[in-house]
Design an enzyme around this catalytic site. Sequence first.
Site, PDB file in Angstrom:
ATOM      1  N   ASP A 393      -6.266   3.156   2.081  1.00 46.24           N
ATOM      2  CA  ASP A 393      -6.494   2.565   0.760  1.00 46.24           C
ATOM      3  C   ASP A 393      -5.266   1.753   0.350  1.00 46.24           C
ATOM      4  O   ASP A 393      -4.227   1.785   1.021  1.00 46.24           O
ATOM      5  CB  ASP A 393      -6.745   3.720  -0.220  1.00 46.24           C
ATOM      6  CG  ASP A 393      -7.163   3.237  -1.586  1.00 46.24           C
ATOM      7  OD1 ASP A 393      -7.673   2.108  -1.697  1.00 46.24           O
ATOM      8  OD2 ASP A 393      -6.981   4.007  -2.563  1.00 46.24           O
ATOM      9  N   GLU A 396      -3.927  -3.880   0.175  1.00 49.76           N
ATOM     10  CA  GLU A 396      -4.028  -5.349  -0.068  1.00 49.76           C
ATOM     11  C   GLU A 396      -2.686  -6.057   0.092  1.00 49.76           C
ATOM     12  O   GLU A 396      -2.687  -7.240   0.423  1.00 49.76           O
ATOM     13  CB  GLU A 396      -4.567  -5.600  -1.486  1.00 49.76           C
ATOM     14  CG  GLU A 396      -5.986  -5.181  -1.696  1.00 49.76           C
ATOM     15  CD  GLU A 396      -6.160  -3.679  -1.799  1.00 49.76           C
ATOM     16  OE1 GLU A 396      -5.183  -2.984  -2.132  1.00 49.76           O
ATOM     17  OE2 GLU A 396      -7.271  -3.215  -1.524  1.00 49.76           O
ATOM     18  N   ASP A 471     -13.102  -0.238  -5.970  1.00 51.88           N
ATOM     19  CA  ASP A 471     -13.352   0.476  -7.219  1.00 51.88           C
ATOM     20  C   ASP A 471     -14.432  -0.174  -8.068  1.00 51.88           C
ATOM     21  O   ASP A 471     -14.150  -0.992  -8.946  1.00 51.88           O
ATOM     22  CB  ASP A 471     -12.043   0.585  -8.004  1.00 51.88           C
ATOM     23  CG  ASP A 471     -11.012   1.387  -7.234  1.00 51.88           C
ATOM     24  OD1 ASP A 471     -11.419   2.200  -6.378  1.00 51.88           O
ATOM     25  OD2 ASP A 471      -9.809   1.198  -7.478  1.00 51.88           O
TER      26      ASP A 471
HETATM   27  C1  GLC Z   1      -7.892   3.662  -5.401  1.00 50.49           C
HETATM   28  C2  GLC Z   1      -9.098   3.773  -4.496  1.00 50.49           C
HETATM   29  C3  GLC Z   1      -9.942   4.949  -4.905  1.00 50.49           C
HETATM   30  C4  GLC Z   1      -9.089   6.217  -4.838  1.00 50.49           C
HETATM   31  C5  GLC Z   1      -7.858   6.068  -5.726  1.00 50.49           C
HETATM   32  C6  GLC Z   1      -6.905   7.239  -5.584  1.00 50.49           C
HETATM   33  O1  GLC Z   1      -8.260   3.348  -6.697  1.00 50.49           O
HETATM   34  O2  GLC Z   1      -9.853   2.583  -4.486  1.00 50.49           O
HETATM   35  O3  GLC Z   1     -11.068   5.065  -4.093  1.00 50.49           O
HETATM   36  O4  GLC Z   1      -9.834   7.315  -5.255  1.00 50.49           O
HETATM   37  O5  GLC Z   1      -7.156   4.891  -5.385  1.00 50.49           O
HETATM   38  O6  GLC Z   1      -6.465   7.390  -4.296  1.00 50.49           O
END
Ligand code: GLC
Length: 757
Positions: A393, A396, A471
Amino acid sequence: MEKIIFKNEKNQLNILFYNENIVRFVYGDYIPKKNITDAVILEPTKIEFTKDKNKIYTKNFDIIINNNLTIKILNKQDEILLEDTKIEFKTHEKIKNKLENTESLDSVLSERDLEIINPIKVERKVTFEKGFYGLGEKYGFINLIDRDTYNWNTDVLGVTTMHNSAQRAYHTSIPFYIATDESKSYGIFYDTSYKTYFDFKKLSENVVYKADGGILDYYFIYGKNIKDVVQNYSNLTGTLKLPRKDFIGFQQCRWSYMNTKETLEIAKKFRKNNIPADVIYLDIDYMENYKVFTIDSENFKDFKNMAKELHKMGFKLVVIIDPGVKVEDSYKVYEEGIKNDYFIKDKNGEVYIGKVWPGDSSFPDFLRDKVRKWWGELHSNLIKIGVDGFWNDMNEIADMSNDTKTLPEDSYHIDDNGIKRYQKEVHNLYGHYEAISTYEGVKKLQNKRPFILTRAASAGTQRFSSLWTGDNSSVWEHLEGSIPMLLNLGLSGYSYVGSDIGGFIDDTNKELLIRWTQLGIFYPLCRNHSVINSRYQEPFAFDNETTEIIKKYIKLRYKFIDYLYNLFRESSIKGNPILRPLFYHYQEDIETHNINDEFLFGENILVAPIIRPKQNRRLVYLPNGKWINYFTKEEFEGNNYYIMKANLNELLLFVKKGSILIENSEMNYIFENNDKITIHIYADENNLSKEFYFDDGISFEYKNEKYSIIKVEKIDNSVKISKIIDNYILPKFDLIIHKKNDIIKFENIQFDNIYNI
Ligand code: GLC
């Protein structure tokens, strides 16, 4: 490299063929040996063509090169496919001077790009096109015509409140689009990592492309139809690798299950309620102070046992790994990164420090092979204590310390040749190189097919990782918006994709979760996920009615598991997406070109989900042919719109008459038992034939031909099932023939027997 060169007084155009469908145009005097994007896996090749002055005639199309080096491409019917009216980029004078004193061209590329700050522009006439599709991950309607957008991997939640059509940039950048009408199509892939802009006839009469730097280097991809274009693009940039079968089951996630007890309780509730599920996720709270590759020694002190328990229940465990490494002396990962100079640098050459969940953080420079190997090996302990898959995650890169929510454009990487690569150039590639690092590392450690899920990606990342759309929110618009978003990803070579079922941000509600699950069971990546402090939204989190309806649909996904697995295989070989817009198979029918709220799951299953609250009726378009309602068996004539009803517990699902499907018997998880499969023939008057593939679903043994393929044939009034390849144990098969108002069933069929129907 065989190339055809055209020159005018100012510049140079290089033309290279990759096969009879793919031609590359590179402007300028420099062609990188290997593009830093790592997108293209094909090599140039010789094809047959004839050249006459400024014209090149190939088997499928002809190219005309104008004096100003713009190009025009015509098909064999002499219809214009593509016509560039303007190209702009700086001449390479400056660089030429520089090259005279330099031995390796590669060693000046990055410097050159920055020095010239080469803004690029292409204007392309719209001649026949009625639709533009692709560009990877975009929110909004599927047809990109009359819209503009740009590509710059972005933590959407960081910069806006949610997914919406006004937000152009998402987590993933794929500068590939398809242009179509009912009978013609082509694709364009700009092989660049720079920020790119596209205007599909919105602010201009033309299609306008711009990039912030780099080389004007693009591929024209010919296809008889859209399907061919997608397959050819997939041939160019690679397809997904056949995934583990258990990871195409239902996946449950939440930010976060806070301790081992809660995680196990969630898993047990699935089993207690007989709701099939295969994967459970741990979000950031399993770590100690959000330090990657650590485990919270209090809340997860019995991690290993928890993993064992989960495995016993048939669950696989995935943990999140963010790239941000906490800046903290004596934290091993940070110390090793500093000691070996593995982190991204700021403009002054110091290790860059940004802010993510752990606070001050530094970021591994995945552009370097050494760094990728180091990071890959760091997964070893997690695998030893029972982790099965990894979720990448914030790549980017998301950075909360800047207004831009990412690293400054002048922070830099150092590539394998020791060359500085600034953020401005390689920003969009970070997720891609992280995916390679994770994939390769985990593959070595596990010797099974790795499961990786990423948020950020670029062209080619489909070869290493699945992807989710980041998200979204628990709002109906995002249920609806996920359909075109995932369809365009599929058209852009990315098949293993999904959106958070139920919505991530905010509290979901019963009706939304039910309708979203009815849709989400067809997502190739089928994951329910929600944000911290939101209400729980697991399938059993609401009342009995909700649990029962959701269960019914998750069970339906499991009925289709081997059908889906076969779609994955097809995608891994040919590049066909798993979710397909109707025009993928019905391009000649213009009605299908702008359908955003229906899709095909493979070629022969059509899904028309309810996408609005308190609706139990909707308009359904069925394309050419006869379509059978999967549940009621009612038959409908295609080429028609219908208003159809679907109460909260119902879904509008159709099977094309004249198709062959397979269905699994009931299971709680994928490797529980898979000893019976039913072959369903939706017979029409035509002869039918279809092959199905089976393997162990987990190892790489399929590469050594350890798989089986059966062939189902219906010829006139008889059915025969035979083994084409017999190297892996097959389940038992039943056979059901669906005829108008009648079904015929044969149990435990014998191979090569003739069944009269
Ligand atoms: C980001 C991710 C989400 C995750 C969060 C905490 O917002 O896109 O899916 O739950 O981080 O790790």
